[in-house]
Design a protein around this motif. Structure first.
Motif, PDB file in Angstrom:
ATOM      1  N   SER A  82       0.111  36.043  96.985  1.00 28.64           N
ATOM      2  CA  SER A  82      -0.749  37.120  96.523  1.00 28.64           C
ATOM      3  C   SER A  82      -2.127  36.575  96.177  1.00 28.64           C
ATOM      4  O   SER A  82      -2.262  35.536  95.530  1.00 28.64           O
ATOM      5  N   GLU A  83      -3.150  37.296  96.624  1.00 26.01           N
ATOM      6  CA  GLU A  83      -4.516  36.906  96.310  1.00 26.01           C
ATOM      7  C   GLU A  83      -4.984  37.500  94.976  1.00 26.01           C
ATOM      8  O   GLU A  83      -6.100  37.248  94.547  1.00 26.01           O
ATOM      9  N   ARG A  84      -4.126  38.315  94.360  1.00 23.15           N
ATOM     10  CA  ARG A  84      -4.446  38.935  93.059  1.00 23.15           C
ATOM     11  C   ARG A  84      -3.259  38.711  92.121  1.00 23.15           C
ATOM     12  O   ARG A  84      -2.430  39.599  91.925  1.00 23.15           O
ATOM     13  N   PRO A  85      -3.143  37.535  91.545  1.00 20.54           N
ATOM     14  CA  PRO A  85      -1.980  37.227  90.708  1.00 20.54           C
ATOM     15  C   PRO A  85      -1.731  38.245  89.603  1.00 20.54           C
ATOM     16  O   PRO A  85      -0.586  38.509  89.233  1.00 20.54           O
ATOM     17  N   GLN A  86      -2.807  38.845  89.065  1.00 19.49           N
ATOM     18  CA  GLN A  86      -2.632  39.820  88.001  1.00 19.49           C
ATOM     19  C   GLN A  86      -1.952  41.091  88.504  1.00 19.49           C
ATOM     20  O   GLN A  86      -1.362  41.851  87.711  1.00 19.49           O
ATOM     21  N   ALA A  87      -2.016  41.349  89.807  1.00 19.97           N
ATOM     22  CA  ALA A  87      -1.387  42.541  90.383  1.00 19.97           C
ATOM     23  C   ALA A  87      -0.004  42.240  90.956  1.00 19.97           C
ATOM     24  O   ALA A  87       0.734  43.159  91.314  1.00 19.97           O
ATOM     25  N   ARG A  88       0.351  40.974  91.031  1.00 18.52           N
ATOM     26  CA  ARG A  88       1.610  40.582  91.684  1.00 18.52           C
ATOM     27  C   ARG A  88       2.815  41.086  90.911  1.00 18.52           C
ATOM     28  O   ARG A  88       2.885  40.948  89.702  1.00 18.52           O
ATOM     29  N   ARG A 115      -1.361  42.628 103.721  1.00 19.77           N
ATOM     30  CA  ARG A 115      -2.169  42.297 102.549  1.00 19.77           C
ATOM     31  C   ARG A 115      -3.086  43.444 102.162  1.00 19.77           C
ATOM     32  O   ARG A 115      -3.216  43.798 100.983  1.00 19.77           O
ATOM     33  N   GLY A 119      -2.309  45.252  98.557  1.00 20.27           N
ATOM     34  CA  GLY A 119      -3.259  44.969  97.481  1.00 20.27           C
ATOM     35  C   GLY A 119      -2.841  43.882  96.518  1.00 20.27           C
ATOM     36  O   GLY A 119      -3.138  43.960  95.325  1.00 20.27           O
ATOM     37  N   GLY A 120      -2.158  42.873  96.987  1.00 17.76           N
ATOM     38  CA  GLY A 120      -1.787  41.767  96.118  1.00 17.76           C
ATOM     39  C   GLY A 120      -0.526  41.979  95.314  1.00 17.76           C
ATOM     40  O   GLY A 120      -0.190  41.152  94.453  1.00 17.76           O
TER      41      GLY A 120
END
Length: 503
Positions: A82-88, A115, A119-120
């Motif tokens: 994931s390129e958005r760890p906070q959204a994972r 991807r 959205g992560g």
């Protein structure tokens, strides 16, 4: 047409429009984040044209799960973190089709689309099943002439005879028994499901979400049946009949109905005046395209044509196989129309479509056959196959008896066949099915059998169009939106629904 049971009719009766069900949604909760795993040594493996940041690793798995400390195989695995760890919220497993499909190749091809859509929300992972791609492989030593798609699929002779199919099937099975060894015998759906759970453990996940396509839907359904507590959000795209008595034999037989369901889409396209400017219009009216195709195939049965591929003539069966492959995707329609136009011109030299122009690699042919032959015992009576072919040729002329013909599975020996898994409605209600109405490979009638087997565990989204594979593959905004919403938010339609076929 496959007869509908009363239960199937009830499933059909549930189908509603998107607008009628958009507000009826259910929520599915997600898993906690995974812990880093020491079992997988990830390394960069991004490919030209593929997603940035793709990583690969090797996962050891038992050759035989009854002997967990015995010989090992290696699975090639891949991930897009994931390129958005906070959204994972977890890990999404892409389960390849086939049998014989490469998950790593699919992730390379579709990773960027996934991807963007997700959205992560996930680390997106996949794998090459045992016998495929970068994983441990097996070979049968099959002669090149027997590894053509048009010979691996048992197309009968022009008069409906199957003697050549019987001889080829017997020698292919004997070659696999002689040369395939323990690795070939281990190529089963049951072992792929066990391998997926080993992959889950190596990833450090308590539960997985999944996106399975075609044969991957059966693998996904079996996993959900065996490990229901380890499933999160489960998407099955283009499903077949899970009947445990038949498994792949039933899927193959159903392709006859699938071709008949789908061919009118090609006929409409090929008769459209818009094809005139392309030089690909085949008839004035859609209803004239089917008899034209059948007559040309019959002519080629009698007198095959030389092609631009040396030593590979265009026969009636090669034309039929090219047709069957092209029906998977509207984008392939021009190549079939072009081939038909070349056959119509006595001065032209036909150019074969790639699927019928040469042999498959021996290892690819081996895994494709091994899984379907190892999963369930096939009938061995040659006379029964002869009778089935005669009936099917009359009922479904487009496929000329091939889907019910004899295969190497009739002579398969040496595999310890496990009892196939029966798919049931026992387990969490966290499965979303999506299906084209006119699918040439996994026809809608078979998907309804999967839907009925899953009961309230599943919801079915029917897309009113043709082709094989739906999510992020056909540009259908309605179908894509329902799947993406489910995977990202957990909201799933409260009832089965229908999406219009237009984008």
């Amino acid at each position: 047409m496959v007869a509908m049971t009363s239960r199937t009719r009830r499933v059909l009766a549930l189908a509603l429009t998107v607008s009628a069900t958009a507000t009826a949604l259910t929520a599915v909760t997600g898993p906690a984040a995974a812990s880093p795993s020491p079992l997988l040594a990830w390394r960069p493996c991004a490919q030209p044209g593929g997603p940035a940041g793709q990583e690969c690793a090797e996962l050891p798995v038992p050759l035989d799960y009854r002997d967990p400390n015995g010989p090992r195989l290696t699975l090639a695995v891949s991930r897009l973190a994931s390129e958005r760890p906070q959204a994972r919220r977890g890990t999404l497993l892409v389960i390849p089709g086939g049998p014989g499909g490469s998950g790593i190749r699919r992730l390379t091809q579709q990773g960027d689309s996934l991807r963007r859509e997700l959205g992560g929300a996930y680390d997106i992972v996949s794998f090459d099943p045992r016998g495929v791609g970068g994983s441990t492989r097996a070979a049968c030593g099959i002669p090149a002439e027997d590894r053509q798609l048009v010979t691996l699929r048992s197309w009968p002779a022009s008069d409906g005879g199957i003697a050549a199919n019987v001889a080829r099937s017997r020698r292919t099975a004997e070659a696999c028994v002689r040369n395939g060894g323990a690795v070939l015998r281990s190529l089963t759906t049951a072992n792929e499901v066990r391998d997926i759970d080993r992959f889950r453990q190596a990833l450090g996940e308590e539960r997985l979400s999944a996106f399975g396509v075609s044969y991957g839907t059966y693998v996904g359904a079996v996993y959900a049946q065996k490990y229901p507590q380890r499933t999160d959000r489960w998407v099955l795209d283009s499903s077949g009949d899970p009947d445990p008595r038949r498994v792949a034999r039933g899927w193959l037989a159903n392709m006859a109905r699938g071709a008949e369901d789908r061919f009118p889409d090609f006929a409409t396209w090929a008769a459209d005046p818009a094809r005139d400017s392309m030089g690909l219009r085949l008839a004035e009216r859609p209803e004239d395209v089917r008899p034209l195709f059948l007559s040309l195939a019959a002519e080629l049965d009698r007198a095959p044509r030389e092609t631009t591929t040396a030593g590979v003539p265009l026969t009636g069966n090669r034309l039929r196989q090219a047709m069957q492959t092209v029906l998977y995707n509207d984008a392939s329609f021009p190549q079939l129309a072009r081939l038909i136009r070349q056959v119509m011109d006595p001065e032209a030299t036909p150019v074969l479509t790639p699927d019928v122009a040469g042999p498959m690699p021996d290892e690819d042919a081996a895994v494709t056959m091994a899984v379907v032959c190892n999963d369930v015992r096939w009938p061995a009576s040659v006379a029964a196959y002869e009778r089935a072919v005669a009936v099917d040729r009359g009922r479904y002329p487009l496929t000329a008896g091939m889907p019910v013909n004899i295969t190497p599975c009739a002579f398969w020996k040496g595999a310890a066949v496990e009892k196939p898994t029966r798919i049931t409605d026992e387990g969490p209600s966290n499965i979303l099915m999506i299906q084209n109405r006119r699918d040439p490979s996994t026809p809608y009638s078979g998907a309804l059998k999967m839907r009925a087997a899953l009961g309230d565990r599943a919801r079915l989204v029917t897309v009113e169009r043709g082709g094989h594979g739906v999510y992020l593959g056909t540009g259908n905004a309605c179908g894509d939106r329902v799947v993406t919403t489910f995977l990202v938010t957990g909201e799933r339609p409260g009832r089965d629904l229908s999406c219009p076929g237009r984008p």
